[in-house]
Design an enzyme around this catalytic site. Sequence first.
Site, PDB file in Angstrom:
ATOM      1  N   LYS A 178      44.816  25.629  29.208  1.00  0.00           N
ATOM      2  CA  LYS A 178      44.525  27.022  29.538  1.00  0.00           C
ATOM      3  C   LYS A 178      44.282  27.844  28.272  1.00  0.00           C
ATOM      4  O   LYS A 178      44.984  27.681  27.281  1.00  0.00           O
ATOM      5  CB  LYS A 178      45.679  27.632  30.335  1.00  0.00           C
ATOM      6  CG  LYS A 178      45.924  26.926  31.665  1.00  0.00           C
ATOM      7  CD  LYS A 178      47.049  27.569  32.451  1.00  0.00           C
ATOM      8  CE  LYS A 178      48.374  27.495  31.748  1.00  0.00           C
ATOM      9  NZ  LYS A 178      49.496  27.962  32.577  1.00  0.00           N
ATOM     10  N   THR A 211      50.392  40.915  33.150  1.00  0.00           N
ATOM     11  CA  THR A 211      49.999  39.514  33.331  1.00  0.00           C
ATOM     12  C   THR A 211      51.183  38.616  33.695  1.00  0.00           C
ATOM     13  O   THR A 211      51.061  37.397  33.681  1.00  0.00           O
ATOM     14  CB  THR A 211      49.345  38.981  32.050  1.00  0.00           C
ATOM     15  OG1 THR A 211      50.288  39.097  30.959  1.00  0.00           O
ATOM     16  CG2 THR A 211      48.087  39.768  31.705  1.00  0.00           C
ATOM     17  N   GLY A 213      53.525  36.252  35.317  1.00  0.00           N
ATOM     18  CA  GLY A 213      53.407  35.290  36.413  1.00  0.00           C
ATOM     19  C   GLY A 213      52.055  34.619  36.556  1.00  0.00           C
ATOM     20  O   GLY A 213      51.843  33.863  37.507  1.00  0.00           O
ATOM     21  N   THR A 214      51.139  34.844  35.604  1.00  0.00           N
ATOM     22  CA  THR A 214      49.807  34.252  35.763  1.00  0.00           C
ATOM     23  C   THR A 214      49.838  32.725  35.723  1.00  0.00           C
ATOM     24  O   THR A 214      49.142  32.062  36.489  1.00  0.00           O
ATOM     25  CB  THR A 214      48.839  34.770  34.684  1.00  0.00           C
ATOM     26  OG1 THR A 214      49.446  34.618  33.393  1.00  0.00           O
ATOM     27  CG2 THR A 214      48.496  36.224  34.912  1.00  0.00           C
ATOM     28  N   GLY A 215      50.658  32.152  34.825  1.00  0.00           N
ATOM     29  CA  GLY A 215      50.724  30.691  34.743  1.00  0.00           C
ATOM     30  C   GLY A 215      51.304  30.078  36.002  1.00  0.00           C
ATOM     31  O   GLY A 215      50.776  29.081  36.523  1.00  0.00           O
ATOM     32  N   CYS A 216      52.394  30.660  36.495  1.00  0.00           N
ATOM     33  CA  CYS A 216      52.992  30.184  37.747  1.00  0.00           C
ATOM     34  C   CYS A 216      51.989  30.285  38.886  1.00  0.00           C
ATOM     35  O   CYS A 216      51.840  29.367  39.705  1.00  0.00           O
ATOM     36  CB  CYS A 216      54.231  31.013  38.096  1.00  0.00           C
ATOM     37  SG  CYS A 216      55.526  31.056  36.856  1.00  0.00           S
TER      38      CYS A 216
END
Length: 269
Positions: A178, A211, A213-216
């Site tokens: 990512k 932003t 929580g974007t990865g989760c």
Amino acid sequence: MKPFPVATALTIAGSDSGGGAGIQADLRTFSFHRVHGTSAVTAITAQNTRGVTRVDLLPPESVTAQVDAVASDMRVDAVKVGMLAQRPLIEAVADQLARVSLGPIVVDPVMVSRAGSQLIDNEAVEALRSRMLPLAAILTPNRHEAKLLAGMDIQTLEDMREAARRIHALGSRVVLVKGGGMPGALRGTDVWFDGTRMETLSVAPVDTPNTHGTGCTLSAAIAARLALGAPPLEAVRLAKEYVTSALRYPLAVGHGNGPIGHFFPLIHD
């Protein structure tokens, strides 16, 4: 009325008391995609939009019991694995996932924050590398996690591609490096590699500090799409579109970096 058939996904992750990340974000993401969400909580965190003040890890036996309870009663069409903070828990969950017949596993290797702070100790990193990565249908490291797993600095697009190649050799069927933490024009650019096909997936970056929580959310959205039967690359593309839309409609909650709008169609005028 006749019960409605629905795909089911399982998240194995930590709880975020502020509701922006972890299982809270995962379950909202599953629901958005009309996938029934189940969960195994690995840790209880006291956190809000300004930071984390406490983390309490659950015993491995508690986590595996939750997984067993779900898997013994329901068909699990996909799994998302998030925060596994210690080696004993990683080993216990890896053993269980290798033993139980579940759908494809999306692993978000929660090891290093986007800012570059290592979140787990070196023993846990090695356990993730050796035990969890080979189980992953799709692995979603951020820039700093990819740097740690690949053993190299990542500054350019070619660095991202080389890191994807090196990490793929550790056993994951697909690696998605990512680029949210990449500099300049590479922000928002991800690299996909499945051992044969290398793809560069780019979206226009969204300018917002909210932003959390974007990865989760991305890994949960990929799992939801896999549960619905999408091929891996399509699942990733659609998940990226979902996260980008949610970033455009962040929530005005708290006094720090707030969460993205998981249910943006309901709040968009």
